[in-house]
Design an enzyme around this catalytic site. Structure first.
Site, mmCIF file in Angstrom:
data_model
loop_
_atom_site.group_PDB
_atom_site.id
_atom_site.type_symbol
_atom_site.label_atom_id
_atom_site.label_comp_id
_atom_site.label_asym_id
_atom_site.label_seq_id
_atom_site.Cartn_x
_atom_site.Cartn_y
_atom_site.Cartn_z
ATOM 1 N N HIS A 107 0.883 -1.175 0.000
ATOM 2 C CA HIS A 107 0.000 0.000 0.000
ATOM 3 C C HIS A 107 0.920 1.224 0.000
ATOM 4 C CE1 HIS A 107 -2.291 -2.915 2.541
ATOM 5 N NE2 HIS A 107 -3.394 -2.350 2.090
ATOM 6 N N ASP A 118 2.405 2.009 3.358
ATOM 7 C CA ASP A 118 3.444 1.129 3.923
ATOM 8 C C ASP A 118 4.834 1.598 3.555
ATOM 9 O OD1 ASP A 118 1.208 -0.524 4.298
ATOM 10 O OD2 ASP A 118 1.634 -1.653 2.461
HETATM 11 C C1 XUL Z 1 -7.424 -6.455 5.156
HETATM 12 C C2 XUL Z 1 -6.697 -6.921 3.985
HETATM 13 C C3 XUL Z 1 -5.858 -5.920 3.279
HETATM 14 C C4 XUL Z 1 -5.864 -6.052 1.800
HETATM 15 C C5 XUL Z 1 -5.144 -4.942 1.081
HETATM 16 O O1 XUL Z 1 -8.187 -7.428 5.793
HETATM 17 O O2 XUL Z 1 -6.735 -8.079 3.652
HETATM 18 O O3 XUL Z 1 -4.554 -6.047 3.776
HETATM 19 O O4 XUL Z 1 -5.282 -7.253 1.409
HETATM 20 O O5 XUL Z 1 -5.609 -3.694 1.406
#
Ligand code: XUL
Ligand code: CO
Length: 430
Positions: free
Chosen positions: A98, A101
Site C-alpha cells: 500500500h 506502507d
Molecule cells: C485487510 C486486507 C488488506 C488487503 C489490502 O483485511 O486483507 O490487507 O489485502 O488492502
C-alpha cells in the site's frame, strides 16, 4: 546493506535439512503438472504486515523494534533496504504494497505524491538490480482519520476526491514498477449504523469510483488486472464487498464484470461464513478468479487474525479450485499475514514465510495429484452425465416439459451423492 537479517543465510531447498530454515517441500524448479512450482504459486510478501506493522493489538501497542520505524523518508528507505534483503534471502518472486506502507504520510496530497514518487523510484532501482517483481500495488484508504467514514462511499465529497486522487497516484506507481495487478480492498466502504447511512447513495458512489479506476488504468495503458478483495466486515460492521457473489452483482450493475477480477483471502471467506474453496469455486464459476491472499484466521477468535497458513488439507482444497480455474495468470499467492506479536526476532519473519511456502507447496502438489488421479472429477462428471442427452430441457418451457414427463414416463430415481467415498479419495491425497 542493513544488518537486520545478519547471520541468516539464503533459504534453500533441502528435503533432508537438519535446521528449520530450509524449504523441505518448496522447490522452485520442480515441475508440477508440467509447470515450475515457482510459476504456479507466484509467492508474494506483503510489505505492510512484514515491515510496517508494529505488533499492536486492541489491548496493547507496539511490541516489535525495527530500526526503520519512524516518519522520515530516510527511514522509509531503510525499510525498503531491509524488505529487499528479506525478499532475496527467501527467493521471493513478488511483493505487494500500500502507499502508506512504503512512505510516511505527508502534510497534504502533493507531499504524499512526491514521497510516493521518490520511494518508488528507489524501489524501482532495487528491482532493476534483480529484485523481485511487483504482484500488486494498492492504496491504503482506511487507516488515516480522514477515511473514518469510508473513502469512495464517504458522505463528504472531499474525501471521495482525495481518495480518487490518491488511487490515481497509486495506479501510476504500480504501473511504473511493472505491477501485474492493482487491488482495491474496501476497508471502510461499508457502514457502522444504518441510522446515518444512505445505502443507495453510497453504493452509487462506490460504483462510479470503480468505473473511474478502470477507465484511468486503461487510459494510461496499465495492462495488469484490476482486483477487488471481498470482506464482509471488519473494520466496519458491514462492508459492501461482502463476498464473491455480492461483488459480482455489484460489477454487473456497473457493467464491470469483464473488467475486474477477485483477490480472495482465506480469512475473509471464513468471516463471510464460507469456506475458502467456496469463494474460489464461485469466482471460477463466474469467470472472475484472479489472485489470493493466503492467510488464515483463528477459528475460535472470530476476527481477522491474518496468520500464516499451517493447514495442508485446507490449502490443498484451495489450490484444487485454483488449478481447475486454470491457475494464476497475473495473480499469485500473497501472504497477507502477520507474525504473532510475541514473535519479535528478524528470524521469525523468515521462519514464518518458509513454513507458509512449504505448506503451500505441499497443498499444490496434493491438488495436482488429485487432478492427475482423476477420480474426483470423474465422479463429478458422472453425477451430471444425464444432462448430456437432455440439455434441451434448459431451453424448453414448463408446458412442453410437463407433456414430455407424461409422454416419456419420466420418474426420477435418487442416486447417491457419494460424499463419504469422495472424502475418502481426497484424504488419500492430503
Ligand atoms: C485487510 C486486507 C488488506 C488487503 C489490502 O483485511 O486483507 O490487507 O489485502 O488492502
Ligand atoms: Co488481504
Amino acid at each position: 546493506m542493513t544488518d537486520f537479517f545478519a547471520g541468516i543465510d539464503p533459504v534453500t531447498f533441502d528435503p533432508n535439512a537438519a535446521d528449520d530454515l530450509s524449504y523441505r517441500h518448496y522447490d522452485a524448479d520442480e515441475l508440477v503438472m508440467g509447470k515450475r512450482m515457482e510459476d504456479h504459486l507466484r509467492f508474494a510478501v506483503a510489505w505492510w504486515h512484514s515491515f510496517a506493522w508494529p505488533g499492536g493489538d486492541p489491548f496493547g501497542g507496539q511490541t516489535f523494534e525495527r530500526p526503520w520505524f519512524g516518519e522520515t523518508m530516510e527511514l522509509a528507505k531503510l525499510k525498503a533496504d531491509a524488505a529487499f534483503e528479506m525478499f532475496a534471502l527467501l527467493g521471493q518472486p513478488y511483493y505487494c504494497f500500500h502507499d502508506a506502507d512504503i512512505r510516511p504520510e505527508g502534510a497534504d496530497f502533493a507531499e504524499n505524491t512526491a514521497r510516493l514518487d521518490e520511494i518508488t523510484d528507489y524501489m524501482g532501482q532495487k528491482m532493476e538490480a534483480g529484485g523481485p517483481k511487483l504482484l500488486w500495488g494498492t492504496a491504503n484508504l482506511f487507516s488515516h482519520r480522514r477515511y473514518m467514514a469510508g473513502a469512495a462511499t464517504n458522505p463528504d465529497p472531499d474525501v471521495f476526491a482525495f481518495a480518487a486522487a490518491t488511487v490515481k497516484t497509486c495506479i501510476d506507481a504500480t504501473k511504473k514498477l511493472g505491477g501485474e495487478n492493482y487491488v482495491l480492498w474496501g476497508g471502510r466502504e461499508g457502514y457502522e449504523t444504518l441510522l446515518n447511512t444512505d445505502l443507495a447513495k453510497e453504493r452509487e458512489q462506490a460504483g462510479r469510483f470503480l468505473c473511474m479506476v478502470v477507465d484511468y488504468a486503461r487510459k494510461i495503458g496499465f495492462d495488469g488486472t484490476i482486483l477487488i478483495e471481498p470482506k464482509p466486515q471488519e473494520p466496519t460492521k458491514h462492508q459492501y464487498d461482502y463476498d464473491v457473489a455480492t461483488v459480482y452483482g455489484f460489477l454487473k450493475d456497473f457493467g464491470l464484470e469483464g473488467e475486474v477480477k477477485m483477490n480472495l483471502e482465506q480469512g475473509h471467506a471464513i468471516l463471510a461464513g464460507h469456506s475458502f474453496e467456496h469463494e474460489l469455486a464461485m469466482a471460477r464459476a463466474l469467470g472472475i478468479f484472479g489472485s489470493i491472499d493466503m492467510n488464515r484466521n483463528d477459528y475460535q477468535s472470530g476476527w481477522d487474525t491474518d496468520q500464516f497458513p499451517d493447514n495442508v488439507p485446507e490449502v490443498a482444497r484451495a489450490y484444487y479450485e485454483i488449478l481447475q480455474a486454470g491457475g494464476f495468470t497475473t495473480g499469485g499467492t500473497n501472504f497477507d499475514a502477520k507474525l504473532r506479536r510475541q514473535s519479535l526476532d528478524p528470524v521469525d519473519l523468515i521462519a514464518a514465510h518458509v513454513g507458509a511456502m512449504d505448506v503451500c507447496a505441499r497443498g499444490l502438489k496434493a491438488a495436482a495429484a488429485m487432478i492427475e488421479g482423476g477420480e474426483l472429477e470423474a465422479a463429478r462428471a458422472k453425477r451430471y452425465a444425464g444432462w448430456d442427452a437432455k440439455a434441451d430441457l434448459l431451453t424448453s418451457d414448463l408446458g412442453a416439459i410437463a407433456a414430455r414427463v407424461e409422454k416419456e414416463g419420466i420418474n426420477p430415481r435418487p442416486a447417491s451423492g457419494r460424499q463419504e467415498r469422495l472424502e475418502n479419495i481426497l484424504n488419500r491425497y492430503v
